[in-house]
Design a protein around this motif. Sequence first.
Motif, mmCIF file in Angstrom:
data_model
loop_
_atom_site.group_PDB
_atom_site.id
_atom_site.type_symbol
_atom_site.label_atom_id
_atom_site.label_comp_id
_atom_site.label_asym_id
_atom_site.label_seq_id
_atom_site.Cartn_x
_atom_site.Cartn_y
_atom_site.Cartn_z
ATOM 1 N N LEU A 119 0.832 -1.202 0.000
ATOM 2 C CA LEU A 119 0.000 0.000 0.000
ATOM 3 C C LEU A 119 0.867 1.253 0.000
ATOM 4 C CD1 LEU A 119 -2.776 1.536 0.518
ATOM 5 C CD2 LEU A 119 -2.141 1.367 2.915
ATOM 6 N N ILE A 120 1.883 1.277 0.854
ATOM 7 C CA ILE A 120 2.770 2.441 0.932
ATOM 8 C C ILE A 120 3.449 2.666 -0.414
ATOM 9 C CG2 ILE A 120 4.877 3.357 1.994
ATOM 10 C CD1 ILE A 120 3.961 1.814 4.580
ATOM 11 N N GLN A 121 3.914 1.583 -1.033
ATOM 12 C CA GLN A 121 4.549 1.706 -2.350
ATOM 13 C C GLN A 121 3.574 2.295 -3.374
ATOM 14 O OE1 GLN A 121 7.746 1.382 -3.048
ATOM 15 N NE2 GLN A 121 8.074 0.910 -0.899
ATOM 16 N N ARG A 122 2.337 1.867 -3.301
ATOM 17 C CA ARG A 122 1.324 2.382 -4.227
ATOM 18 C C ARG A 122 1.057 3.867 -3.962
ATOM 19 N NH1 ARG A 122 -4.669 -0.212 -5.329
ATOM 20 N NH2 ARG A 122 -5.199 1.222 -7.009
ATOM 21 N N VAL A 123 0.987 4.233 -2.678
ATOM 22 C CA VAL A 123 0.723 5.631 -2.328
ATOM 23 C C VAL A 123 1.870 6.536 -2.780
ATOM 24 C CG1 VAL A 123 0.474 7.238 -0.383
ATOM 25 C CG2 VAL A 123 -0.871 5.129 -0.443
ATOM 26 N N VAL A 124 3.114 6.146 -2.492
ATOM 27 C CA VAL A 124 4.235 7.024 -2.848
ATOM 28 C C VAL A 124 4.465 7.086 -4.351
ATOM 29 C CG1 VAL A 124 5.349 6.805 -0.604
ATOM 30 C CG2 VAL A 124 6.026 5.266 -2.466
ATOM 31 N N SER A 125 3.857 6.161 -5.091
ATOM 32 C CA SER A 125 3.988 6.227 -6.552
ATOM 33 C C SER A 125 2.962 7.158 -7.191
ATOM 34 C CB SER A 125 3.872 4.821 -7.159
ATOM 35 O OG SER A 125 2.532 4.366 -7.084
ATOM 36 N N ILE A 126 2.031 7.660 -6.401
ATOM 37 C CA ILE A 126 1.055 8.614 -6.933
ATOM 38 C C ILE A 126 1.779 9.912 -7.270
ATOM 39 C CG2 ILE A 126 -0.993 10.006 -6.397
ATOM 40 C CD1 ILE A 126 -1.897 7.735 -4.529
ATOM 41 N N ARG A 127 1.577 10.404 -8.461
ATOM 42 C CA ARG A 127 2.223 11.648 -8.901
ATOM 43 C C ARG A 127 1.795 12.785 -7.986
ATOM 44 N NH1 ARG A 127 1.352 15.677 -13.318
ATOM 45 N NH2 ARG A 127 3.426 16.525 -13.647
ATOM 46 N N GLY A 128 2.763 13.469 -7.417
ATOM 47 C CA GLY A 128 2.497 14.588 -6.527
ATOM 48 C C GLY A 128 2.812 14.288 -5.071
ATOM 49 N N VAL A 129 3.018 13.012 -4.729
ATOM 50 C CA VAL A 129 3.416 12.662 -3.363
ATOM 51 C C VAL A 129 4.927 12.818 -3.281
ATOM 52 C CG1 VAL A 129 3.553 10.845 -1.616
ATOM 53 C CG2 VAL A 129 1.482 11.099 -2.997
ATOM 54 N N ALA A 130 5.376 13.753 -2.435
ATOM 55 C CA ALA A 130 6.813 14.024 -2.318
ATOM 56 C C ALA A 130 7.466 13.172 -1.242
ATOM 57 C CB ALA A 130 7.036 15.505 -2.017
ATOM 58 N N HIS A 131 6.739 12.909 -0.138
ATOM 59 C CA HIS A 131 7.327 12.178 0.982
ATOM 60 C C HIS A 131 6.204 11.580 1.819
ATOM 61 C CE1 HIS A 131 10.278 11.217 4.084
ATOM 62 N NE2 HIS A 131 9.437 11.687 4.969
ATOM 63 N N SER A 132 6.501 10.441 2.448
ATOM 64 C CA SER A 132 5.515 9.843 3.353
ATOM 65 C C SER A 132 6.189 9.419 4.646
ATOM 66 C CB SER A 132 4.832 8.642 2.703
ATOM 67 O OG SER A 132 5.709 7.542 2.656
ATOM 68 N N ASN A 133 5.405 9.412 5.700
ATOM 69 C CA ASN A 133 5.864 8.933 6.993
ATOM 70 C C ASN A 133 4.716 8.100 7.561
ATOM 71 O OD1 ASN A 133 7.184 8.504 9.378
ATOM 72 N ND2 ASN A 133 6.822 10.548 10.186
ATOM 73 N N THR A 134 4.984 6.833 7.871
ATOM 74 C CA THR A 134 3.930 5.924 8.305
ATOM 75 C C THR A 134 4.053 5.622 9.792
ATOM 76 O OG1 THR A 134 3.888 4.910 6.118
ATOM 77 C CG2 THR A 134 2.895 3.657 7.923
ATOM 78 N N THR A 135 2.909 5.666 10.470
ATOM 79 C CA THR A 135 2.822 5.307 11.886
ATOM 80 C C THR A 135 1.835 4.163 12.017
ATOM 81 O OG1 THR A 135 3.238 7.598 12.541
ATOM 82 C CG2 THR A 135 2.238 6.141 14.198
ATOM 83 N N LEU A 136 2.263 3.060 12.636
ATOM 84 C CA LEU A 136 1.368 1.926 12.867
ATOM 85 C C LEU A 136 0.513 2.174 14.093
ATOM 86 C CD1 LEU A 136 3.593 -1.217 12.270
ATOM 87 C CD2 LEU A 136 1.637 -0.474 10.928
ATOM 88 N N ALA A 137 -0.751 1.810 14.006
ATOM 89 C CA ALA A 137 -1.636 1.851 15.171
ATOM 90 C C ALA A 137 -1.566 0.476 15.825
ATOM 91 C CB ALA A 137 -3.062 2.156 14.736
ATOM 92 N N LEU A 138 -1.181 0.429 17.089
ATOM 93 C CA LEU A 138 -1.081 -0.848 17.791
ATOM 94 C C LEU A 138 -2.443 -1.301 18.304
ATOM 95 C CD1 LEU A 138 2.209 -0.173 19.779
ATOM 96 C CD2 LEU A 138 1.918 -1.426 17.616
ATOM 97 N N THR A 139 -3.162 -0.394 18.958
ATOM 98 C CA THR A 139 -4.513 -0.658 19.456
ATOM 99 C C THR A 139 -5.306 0.637 19.324
ATOM 100 O OG1 THR A 139 -4.037 -0.015 21.742
ATOM 101 C CG2 THR A 139 -3.690 -2.347 21.156
ATOM 102 N N THR A 140 -6.586 0.553 19.599
ATOM 103 C CA THR A 140 -7.445 1.740 19.600
ATOM 104 C C THR A 140 -8.110 1.835 20.968
ATOM 105 O OG1 THR A 140 -7.819 1.391 17.228
ATOM 106 C CG2 THR A 140 -9.289 2.943 18.351
#
Length: 155
Positions: A119-140
């Motif tokens: 998913l992250i690879q797909r998101v960062v391949s979208i034209r116009g996305v310069a940078h991403s930072n991902t945070t995992l949610a452990l619980t809610t």
Amino acid sequence: MITLDHLDVRLLNLLSRNARAGIAELALRTSVARNTVAARLRRLENAGVLDGFAPRVNLEPLGVTVRAFLALKLEQGHLDSVVAGLADIPEVLEVHATTGSADLLVQAATRTHEGLQELIQRVVSIRGVAHSNTTLALTTPLKFRVQPLIDTLVD
């Protein structure tokens, strides 16, 4: 802007607990005439306060157990096209335009960590996305809610 009274808040509270409650049940639980309940619900819908009656779906029993938040920095002028690209990805649950170091905050869910990486690879391949930072949610520990806030809005 709409002003809420105690009956509006009570109706919203009952609907937040059971979105399938009918007018007759709501009238009974609030001790108010059915026509009054129907009129209030119509008023809340027309004002945009009630924005549909959708079930709350728990993704975990469906095997979708990995939740993450992606903070995206965008290239100038690409907001609409990036949001359109994100809308084409089924695992993207919600997108917020934000201030601060990121332009968008994306909530996403996948079955596996490998799926999240794809998913992250797909998101960062979208034209116009310069940078991403991902945070995992452990619980809610506190799920999305609005009722405590609504309770404070009573006039």
